[in-house]
Design a protein around this motif. Structure first.
Motif, short mmCIF file in Angstrom:
data_model
loop_
_atom_site.label_atom_id
_atom_site.label_comp_id
_atom_site.label_asym_id
_atom_site.label_seq_id
_atom_site.Cartn_x
_atom_site.Cartn_y
_atom_site.Cartn_z
N GLN B 183 0.81 -1.22 0.00
CA GLN B 183 0.00 0.00 0.00
C GLN B 183 0.84 1.27 0.00
O GLN B 183 0.38 2.32 -0.43
CB GLN B 183 -0.95 -0.01 1.20
CG GLN B 183 -2.05 -1.05 1.06
CD GLN B 183 -2.97 -1.08 2.26
OE1 GLN B 183 -2.68 -0.52 3.30
NE2 GLN B 183 -4.10 -1.75 2.11
N GLN B 186 1.65 6.71 0.30
CA GLN B 186 1.02 7.85 -0.36
C GLN B 186 -0.28 8.28 0.30
O GLN B 186 -0.56 9.47 0.41
CB GLN B 186 0.80 7.53 -1.83
CG GLN B 186 2.09 7.60 -2.62
CD GLN B 186 1.91 8.26 -3.96
OE1 GLN B 186 0.91 8.07 -4.63
NE2 GLN B 186 2.86 9.07 -4.36
N GLU B 187 -1.09 7.31 0.73
CA GLU B 187 -2.36 7.70 1.35
C GLU B 187 -2.11 8.44 2.66
O GLU B 187 -2.82 9.39 2.98
CB GLU B 187 -3.24 6.46 1.59
CG GLU B 187 -3.87 5.96 0.31
CD GLU B 187 -4.83 4.80 0.53
OE1 GLU B 187 -5.66 4.88 1.45
OE2 GLU B 187 -4.73 3.81 -0.20
N GLU B 189 0.57 10.27 3.27
CA GLU B 189 1.03 11.61 2.87
C GLU B 189 -0.14 12.48 2.46
O GLU B 189 -0.20 13.66 2.79
CB GLU B 189 2.04 11.50 1.72
CG GLU B 189 3.40 11.00 2.17
CD GLU B 189 4.40 10.99 1.02
OE1 GLU B 189 3.97 11.07 -0.15
OE2 GLU B 189 5.60 10.91 1.30
N ALA B 190 -1.08 11.88 1.74
CA ALA B 190 -2.25 12.63 1.31
C ALA B 190 -3.03 13.11 2.53
O ALA B 190 -3.44 14.27 2.61
CB ALA B 190 -3.15 11.76 0.42
N ALA B 191 -3.21 12.22 3.51
CA ALA B 191 -3.97 12.58 4.71
C ALA B 191 -3.30 13.75 5.44
O ALA B 191 -3.96 14.71 5.83
CB ALA B 191 -4.09 11.38 5.64
N ILE B 192 -1.97 13.67 5.58
CA ILE B 192 -1.27 14.73 6.30
C ILE B 192 -1.32 16.04 5.53
O ILE B 192 -1.53 17.11 6.11
CB ILE B 192 0.19 14.29 6.59
CG1 ILE B 192 0.17 13.14 7.60
CG2 ILE B 192 1.00 15.45 7.15
CD1 ILE B 192 1.50 12.47 7.78
N SER B 193 -1.19 15.95 4.20
CA SER B 193 -1.24 17.19 3.42
C SER B 193 -2.63 17.82 3.48
O SER B 193 -2.79 19.01 3.28
CB SER B 193 -0.83 16.93 1.96
OG SER B 193 -1.91 16.37 1.24
N LEU B 194 -3.65 17.00 3.80
CA LEU B 194 -5.00 17.54 3.94
C LEU B 194 -5.25 18.06 5.36
O LEU B 194 -6.36 18.46 5.69
CB LEU B 194 -6.04 16.47 3.59
CG LEU B 194 -6.11 16.11 2.11
CD1 LEU B 194 -6.92 14.84 1.89
CD2 LEU B 194 -6.71 17.25 1.30
N ALA B 196 -4.50 16.31 8.38
CA ALA B 196 -4.72 15.33 9.44
C ALA B 196 -3.49 15.25 10.35
O ALA B 196 -2.36 15.38 9.88
CB ALA B 196 -5.03 13.97 8.85
N GLN B 200 -4.86 11.03 13.72
CA GLN B 200 -5.99 11.00 12.77
C GLN B 200 -5.61 10.16 11.55
O GLN B 200 -6.42 9.37 11.05
CB GLN B 200 -6.34 12.41 12.33
CG GLN B 200 -7.17 13.17 13.34
CD GLN B 200 -7.39 14.62 12.93
OE1 GLN B 200 -6.49 15.25 12.36
NE2 GLN B 200 -8.57 15.13 13.19
N ARG B 204 -7.75 6.96 10.75
CA ARG B 204 -8.67 7.16 9.63
C ARG B 204 -8.16 6.56 8.33
O ARG B 204 -8.94 6.32 7.41
CB ARG B 204 -8.91 8.66 9.41
CG ARG B 204 -9.84 9.28 10.44
CD ARG B 204 -9.83 10.79 10.30
NE ARG B 204 -10.70 11.42 11.28
CZ ARG B 204 -11.96 11.79 11.01
NH1 ARG B 204 -12.46 11.60 9.82
NH2 ARG B 204 -12.69 12.35 11.94
N VAL B 205 -6.85 6.35 8.22
CA VAL B 205 -6.31 5.86 6.95
C VAL B 205 -5.56 4.53 7.12
O VAL B 205 -5.94 3.52 6.53
CB VAL B 205 -5.37 6.91 6.30
CG1 VAL B 205 -4.76 6.36 5.03
CG2 VAL B 205 -6.15 8.19 6.02
N PRO B 208 -7.85 1.49 8.94
CA PRO B 208 -8.93 0.94 8.09
C PRO B 208 -8.41 0.19 6.87
O PRO B 208 -9.03 -0.76 6.42
CB PRO B 208 -9.71 2.18 7.66
CG PRO B 208 -9.39 3.21 8.67
CD PRO B 208 -8.00 2.94 9.13
N ASN B 209 -7.25 0.60 6.35
CA ASN B 209 -6.71 -0.05 5.16
C ASN B 209 -6.21 -1.46 5.43
O ASN B 209 -6.02 -2.23 4.51
CB ASN B 209 -5.55 0.78 4.58
CG ASN B 209 -6.05 1.85 3.63
OD1 ASN B 209 -7.21 1.81 3.22
ND2 ASN B 209 -5.20 2.77 3.28
#
Lengths: 345, 290
Positions: B183, B186-187, B189-194, B196, B200, B204-205, B208-209
């Motif tokens: 996996q 990247q997910e 990194e995406a969460a933190i850039s948003l 989180a 969190q 949240r990421v 669950p994955n």
């Protein structure tokens, strides 16, 4: 928001990903970082985002030190090359993510979140897919959801890593135009990374051409195409016919003979002559600076190309839509426009 | 152990149904091979399992229930449940942390750590038990100090838990590492850039994955924790009603020729195995769907 990158270097082990980069991005601009793989373009984008930290140098957002802030605090929208959508969340929840993780006192209520997400899904024209999961979407749809998700936090900068890299050619072209229009309507400072020159030239206001961790040239698409600053840029952007020459006594020499061409101020030594294939005029051999024998003709109509063995020895390929030359003909070649670069420049 | 290593891999992608094209053996050969396989399964798996239940009920339902209601049996069941609960909880946390560290970060000694995680699979459980005797036993490394401070580890619950944790450590981590590596980051990194936070992002990421793989690991970990004999046998001391887990209790009853009672307790372990199998099949379906 205005972005200033100053003297940034980044080393991965013994590999210099960035070797002293300076760049200024104006507010509201759409800038492309263009270069081959390993040129440092993605590293530069990740440093601007705060996903990577430079070994040396500084990054400023509107004059304030961005390196003092983590990626969380920088307020950038980042669109990942492979989208990085949250696979266990629906499209709606993916877009809502940035709103739901806000600290409680700044978090909008549920109704506001719904309204905002629907507005963004309308913007990317994917509202009917709100309840789908990412694995039920096509590549182009995923890309637009990733963009909507990044825009949800109302970023001051939008950063896109190879935004069209994983899409097929037709979808790429559509999305390219669509991104251009989107940028015009939301007008947020945007930087995208690409290795595709066509993409960079078509979409960007300005193109930053990079190679081996350095910036080779920054300019409008016309500037980098029409007036390449270095041999790398000439070679990388558009098609080039490259002929090895040398400069002596202020004149160009090829294969032992003096050419009736300007040396363009290049110092004595080995050099290379760069010409766009379309800028070569084919005519009778008499007065032309370069002569050659047609070795092969391929393609028809506007795609007709000639393979030519230059006299005394070097082989090139040029566009030849208007000529009736056939294999074996001795022809003259006159570069209407050309550039001379010293080897290594 | 080779069996559980095999099952760890088995739920990954199954080859497509390309067999049809290359299946050219005569029917007789095909049926013989299938028959051998079924016979083998029957003799080595179905028959023993059936025998367990047959023996357990050989003196009737009354004797079966009486054997389970015996105070020593109840104590063994209780201890087993407690040991499993503690060790599975610990290994859930350790396994998640180890897998997370290995999959999401690069650090020196990473490959050594990956190898070390597999160590309990390749070491005999008896050794895993002996290690703790050598460390915490009366003649052990920390033995004197622990006697002075009146801390009892060996021949007590802590020792049994330690041995079980060691033996069952790889299950959760091994299940998670390949999935998390696949996996990538990247997910996150995406969460933190948003915007989180670290927590969190994790809840949240990241979590669950991997939730199905995590449950799968926990299931296998639990089955092994409840069934572990060798390592526990070494550190338990076999005190009836106090430090006997279910597998140890079965052995004691068997050695005392109380066959029906022994098989009654054994039937509970067999039942656990069957429940585990069913849950495993369900989880594998979820994992494949992911």
């Amino acid at each position: 928001m205005k972005i200033d990158v100053s003297h940034v270097t980044k080393q991965f082990g013994s590999f210099a990903a960035l070797a002293g980069v300076d760049l200024e991005i104006k507010s509201g601009e759409l800038v492309a970082l263009l270069g081959p793989s390993g040129s440092g373009k993605t590293t530069l984008l990740r440093i601007i985002a705060g996903l990577e930290w430079p070994d040396e140098g500084q990054v400023f957002f509107d004059g304030t030190d961005a390196l003092a802030r983590s990626v969380r605090e920088r307020h950038v929208g980042f669109v990942f090359q492979h989208y990085a959508l949250f696979r266990h969340l629906t499209v709606f929840e993916n877009v809502a993510f940035g709103l739901r993780v806000k600290p409680r006192r700044r978090r909008p209520d549920e109704a506001k979140i719904r309204a905002k997400v629907h507005e963004l899904l309308d913007l990317v024209q994917l509202r009917p897919l709100a309840e789908r999961h990412p694995n039920q979407l096509s590549g182009g749809q995923r890309q637009r959801i990733a963009l909507a998700r990044a825009l949800a936090i109302e970023p001051s900068v939008l950063l896109l890593d190879e935004p069209f890299g994983a899409l097929d050619a037709k979808v790429r072209k559509e999305l390219r135009r669509w991104l251009r229009h989107l940028h015009e309507s939301i007008n947020v400072t945007s930087v995208f990374v690409t290795h595709d020159q066509e993409e960079a030239l078509e979409v960007a206001d300005r193109v930053v051409v990079m190679d081996k961790g350095r910036i080779e040239q920054v300019g409008t698409p016309e500037e980098v195409y029409e007036r390449p600053a270095t041999s790398f840029v000439h070679d990388f952007i558009g098609e080039s016919v490259v002929i090895p020459v040398s400069v002596a006594d202020g004149a160009l020499h090829f294969g032992g003979g003096r050419l009736a061409l300007d040396s363009q101020g290049v110092h004595t030594g080995d050099a290379r002559l760069f010409v766009r294939p379309a800028d070569i005029h084919v005519g009778p051999p008499d007065d032309a600076p370069l002569k050659g024998t047609v070795k092969r003709v391929h393609g028809i109509g506007s795609a007709r190309r000639l393979e030519i063995d230059l006299v005394p020895a070097y082989s090139i390929e040029i566009d030849a839509s208007g000529t009736g030359a056939t294999p074996g003909d001795l022809i003259g070649l006159t570069p209407n426009r050309y550039r001379v670069f010293a080897v290594g420049a | 152990m080779s069996v559980s290593v095999g099952t760890l891999v088995s739920h990954r992608k199954k080859p497509a149904d390309a067999a049809r094209a290359v299946r050219s053996e005569p029917a007789l050969v095909r049926w013989t091979v299938v028959a051998i396989a079924i016979l083998f399964l029957f003799v080595f798996l179905v028959l023993p399992l059936a025998t367990v239940f047959q023996q357990a009920f050989s003196r009737g339902l009354g004797a079966y229930l009486a054997a389970l209601a015996q105070p020593d049996a109840l104590a063994a069941i209780q201890l087993t449940l407690m040991v499993a609960a503690i060790s599975v909880a610990l290994n859930l946390v350790f396994g998640l942390i180890a897998a997370w560290a290995i999959a999401k970060f690069d650090f020196p000694g990473k490959s050594v750590l990956i190898t070390l995680i597999d160590l309990p699979f390749s070491v005999s459980p008896v050794i895993s038990g002996l290690v703790f005797i050598l460390l915490f036993g009366a003649q052990g490394f920390f033995g004197r100090w622990m006697q002075d401070h009146d801390i009892q580890i060996i021949f007590a619950l802590p020792g049994i838990v330690l041995a079980t944790v060691l033996v069952t450590f790889p299950f959760v981590a091994r299940e998670l590492i390949p999935l998390m590596q696949e996996q990538g980051t990247q997910e996150e990194e995406a969460a933190i850039s948003l915007g989180a936070s670290g927590l969190q992002t994790f809840f949240r990421v990241t979590l669950p994955n991997v939730k199905w793989a995590l449950l799968y690991g926990v299931l296998l970990c639990n089955a092994r924790a409840m069934g572990e004999f060798g390592a526990v046998s070494v550190v338990s001391g076999h005190v009836r009603g106090e430090t006997n887990t279910m597998p140890l209790h079965v052995e004691i009853l068997y050695n005392e020729y109380q066959f029906a009672a022994a098989f009654a307790v054994a039937s509970l372990l067999a039942l656990l195995a069957l429940v585990t199998l069913v849950l495993k099949a369900v989880l594998e379906r979820r994992l494949d769907a992911e």
